[in-house]
Design an enzyme around this catalytic site. Structure first.
Site, short mmCIF file in Angstrom:
data_model
loop_
_atom_site.label_atom_id
_atom_site.label_comp_id
_atom_site.label_asym_id
_atom_site.label_seq_id
_atom_site.Cartn_x
_atom_site.Cartn_y
_atom_site.Cartn_z
N ASN A 219 0.81 -1.22 0.00
CA ASN A 219 0.00 0.00 0.00
C ASN A 219 0.85 1.27 0.00
O ASN A 219 0.34 2.35 0.27
CB ASN A 219 -1.00 0.01 1.17
CG ASN A 219 -0.30 0.06 2.51
OD1 ASN A 219 0.93 0.02 2.60
ND2 ASN A 219 -1.08 0.17 3.57
N HIS A 342 3.53 6.85 11.44
CA HIS A 342 2.36 6.18 12.00
C HIS A 342 2.66 4.77 12.51
O HIS A 342 1.74 4.03 12.82
CB HIS A 342 1.15 6.22 11.06
CG HIS A 342 1.36 5.62 9.70
ND1 HIS A 342 1.08 6.30 8.55
CD2 HIS A 342 1.76 4.40 9.32
CE1 HIS A 342 1.32 5.52 7.52
NE2 HIS A 342 1.73 4.36 7.95
N ASN A 343 3.92 4.42 12.64
CA ASN A 343 4.30 3.17 13.31
C ASN A 343 5.53 3.48 14.14
O ASN A 343 6.66 3.39 13.65
CB ASN A 343 4.68 2.08 12.28
CG ASN A 343 3.50 1.35 11.68
OD1 ASN A 343 2.35 1.63 11.99
ND2 ASN A 343 3.80 0.38 10.84
N MET A 390 -6.35 4.30 -3.20
CA MET A 390 -5.99 4.82 -4.51
C MET A 390 -7.27 5.27 -5.24
O MET A 390 -8.23 4.52 -5.36
CB MET A 390 -5.34 3.66 -5.28
CG MET A 390 -5.01 3.92 -6.70
SD MET A 390 -4.22 2.45 -7.39
CE MET A 390 -5.44 1.19 -7.06
N SER A 394 -7.62 12.10 -0.31
CA SER A 394 -7.14 12.08 1.06
C SER A 394 -7.54 13.36 1.77
O SER A 394 -8.10 14.28 1.16
CB SER A 394 -5.61 11.91 1.06
OG SER A 394 -5.01 12.95 0.30
N HIS A 413 -4.47 6.75 10.67
CA HIS A 413 -3.42 6.93 9.68
C HIS A 413 -3.89 6.75 8.25
O HIS A 413 -3.13 6.95 7.31
CB HIS A 413 -2.26 5.96 9.95
CG HIS A 413 -2.51 4.55 9.49
ND1 HIS A 413 -3.66 3.85 9.77
CD2 HIS A 413 -1.73 3.69 8.78
CE1 HIS A 413 -3.58 2.64 9.23
NE2 HIS A 413 -2.42 2.50 8.64
N GLY A 414 -5.12 6.35 8.08
CA GLY A 414 -5.58 6.11 6.72
C GLY A 414 -6.99 5.57 6.74
O GLY A 414 -7.68 5.67 7.76
#
Lengths: 490, 152
Positions: A219, A342-343, A390, A394, A413-414
């Protein structure tokens, strides 16, 4: 913590029913602290009805409850609106641990250490790009290596790797690939302190030395997008965003280096864990006391990988800037709005106490008052980026002061996956996905049709729903919606 | 994918089970050693183009030591991930021997894996790592069953 023999076999726990949670308000559910489950703190899940149905349909709740059993866990554990099951910690999970008796868990950070996102804002509009979009996306795909192997244009020797580990993006300033302003607009200044290069194994180095400046796969992406609409004018101005303005969103992390570091330390802690006086409901939660040799070594290696990831995104930025100038003119510029991880696990002060905050698939969302919010954003809050899938666009948001109490200053984060790769491939063929994107004028470069299907919009949660919950829950505030123009997939 | 019949577990086989962000490999075999060999081949099956590339007669030796059989299973896959990514190599034929003497002496499971394989050009190794999540090795009446979850 005493060192006693303990069984390695996970202690059995019943699955967690959605009915175990009570609805607190329109955007928050809570599973109360349940000593029968070994929970030391409650589990809180940010979701509306629709997202709750998705989150509660996989093992996310069970995994979140498991995290709430870990030693030294503070206040509550949180799941963000895009949460889905992972291994050990759920993806979209946030948990903080006291320094005195808490643990650090590599699985609570994730294999892709400092996977993150940065937004680069250009001085070009959609109309300026016009018919050169195809060329722009094509050149980006040619210039930025993708895929899972090596192929980076920078191959680093051990000395150079050590500089990346220790100095982060500061090293790339020396090499002419970053500016001081870039560092001011990168989380932690593009360098997490406490990195220990000697804690990084030879294997991790071998995986990472040829991958700097590469996107990776899955991703990960580089997306060309434009500002579709602005919700918060003041915050947009702070970031230099205007309607119609073209930007680039970069999503990648620490590549094989980070994966290997996580592998190394999960194995190490799995072996050392029997010496400590605790047992785990899931072996992937392997952890060690923060003050232990294993804990300190992991944090040192993790910081090294985090710095590598920031350098990776910065190296890609350098390549993207070069492409921008070559396609759109010598004065075409990309300035870095911000870069978020984000990690990662970070030492942060919350309500007067230093905690080790683990964010796995979650970003920091500090408000205007937070001392770590960059000077440029002190009036509005730290930028937060939530990419959709995709083709769906965003969101740009800013963190809030309220998020500190609500989620240890965290947001999602998404959009979060809602189906497996196999199910996505069975749902539609990659060619059909490409046809739909083509019809909308979105230029796509993807290694394979198979991967295109795996990353299709229907494989992810709806980003607008996720962001709506984030905003209504007070975790972060909407600033601008971005629409896709082209995407290079890893 | 290979469909497995647990009642005929003497025949080594494996299945791939899809999850939201990972893949689980479930294996069956007559012995633990065969289970490990089957796991190696199952991993190779996840690397696109694994049947292409240059086959080699050279045998690699991989020594594994872990506190239990499940740990060895995870370590084996992680070793293969490393070899695929750094050496572009995937296994084609695998022989596994458990060192019971060494295991008794040190209270760990010690295994020696010999493998012959193929070198691929630019392999697309989507697997990041093998995780400890729900890893299992269990003895069954007709053999051995295992499960390992991979981060993709």
């Amino acid at each position: 913590m005493s060192r006693k023999q303990a069984s390695r076999a996970p202690r059995p726990r019943p699955a967690v029913s959605p009915h175990a949670a009570r609805r607190v308000d329109q955007t928050l559910y809570e599973i109360r602290r349940d000593p029968d489950r070994g929970m030391r703190v409650p589990a809180r899940i940010y979701a509306d009805d629709g997202l709750w149905e998705q989150i509660s349909s996989d093992r996310s709740l069970e995994q979140l409850v498991n995290v709430a059993t870990l030693p030294g866990v503070a206040r509550a554990v949180y799941a963000m609106p895009d949460a889905h099951e992972g291994y050990g910690f759920p993806v979209g999970g946030v948990a903080a641990f006291r320094l005195s008796d808490g643990i650090v868990s590599p699985g609570g950070v994730g294999y892709d250490i400092n996977c993150g996102v940065r937004l680069l804002v250009s001085n070009r509009s959609v109309d300026d790009v016009g018919a050169r979009l195809e060329s722009l996306v094509h050149e980006l795909s040619r210039s930025i290596p993708s895929g899972t192997g090596r192929g980076g244009k920078l191959v680093l020797d051990d000395g150079e790797l050590d500089r990346v580990f220790s100095d982060g993006c500061g090293y790339l300033v020396e090499r002419g690939m970053a500016s001081r302003e870039d560092l001011l607009h990168t989380e932690s200044g593009g360098c997490l302190s406490g990195a220990e290069p000697h804690a990084v194994s030879e294997r991790a180095r071998n995986r990472g030395r040829g991958q700097l400046g590469t996107m990776g796969a899955g991703n990960h992406f580089v997306e060309v997008e434009y500002v579709e609409r602005i919700v918060d004018v003041a915050a947009a101005n702070a970031m230099g965003l205007e309607v119609g303005q073209v930007a680039i969103l970069v999503h990648t992390g620490s590549r094989g280096l980070g994966h290997q570091i996580c592998t190394d330390y999960v194995a190490r802690m799995d072996r050392s864990m029997v010496e400590y006086d605790f047992s785990l409901p899931d072996r992937q939660l392997a952890c060690a006391p923060l003050a232990s040799d294993e804990g300190r070594a992991y944090l040192g290696a993790m910081a090294a990988a985090a710095n590598y990831a920031w350098c990776n995104r910065q190296a890609i930025t350098h390549l993207a800037r070069r492409v921008f100038r070559s396609v759109l003119g010598d004065d075409a510029d990309l300035h870095l709005a911000y870069d978020v991880a984000h990690n990662v696990a970070k030492m942060e002060e919350h309500t007067g106490e230093m905690l080790c905050v683990h964010r796995k698939g979650a970003t920091r969302a500090f408000g205007p008052s937070h001392p770590e919010t960059p000077a440029a954003y002190r009036d509005v809050g730290q930028p937060v980026f939530i990419p959709g899938s995709m083709g769906t666009g965003s969101w740009v948001l800013v963190g809030t002061d309220e998020s500190s109490d609500r989620s240890f200053g965290s947001a999602c984060h998404g959009a979060g996956r809602r189906m497996s790769r196999g199910e996505a491939r069975r749902t539609s063929h990659g060619a059909a996905v490409k046809k739909e994107l083509d019809a909308r004028g979105i230029v796509v470069r993807c290694p394979s049709m198979k991967e295109l299907a795996e990353e299709a919009p229907y494989a992810y949660k709806d980003v607008d729903s996720v962001v709506d919950v984030v905003d209504r829950a007070g975790l972060a505030r909407r600033v601008a919606r971005m629409a896709p123009m082209g995407v290079v997939k890893g | 994918m290979t469909s497995a019949d647990p009642k005929a577990a003497t025949r080594a086989s494996h299945d791939y089970i899809d999850h939201t962000s990972e893949v689980t490999i479930r294996m069956w075999a007559a012995t633990y050693e065969d289970l490990l060999a089957e796991t190696a081949l199952a991993f190779a099956g996840l690397v696109p183009g694994h049947l292409h590339g240059e086959s080699s007669d050279e045998w690699k030796t991989i020594l594994l030591r872990a506190p239990d059989r499940a740990g060895v299973l995870v370590d084996l896959v992680n070793e293969l991930v490393y070899l695929a990514e750094v050496e572009s190599w995937v296994p084609e034929e695998v022989q596994v021997r458990r060192d019971d003497e060494a295991s008794k002496e040190s209270d760990v499971v010690t295994v020696s894996v010999r493998a012959r394989g193929r070198t691929l050009s630019a392999p697309f190794v989507l697997v990041k790592a093998a995780t400890l999540h729900a890893v299992a090795v269990q003895d069954e009446p007709h053999g051995c069953r295992g499960e390992v979850t991979l981060d993709i």
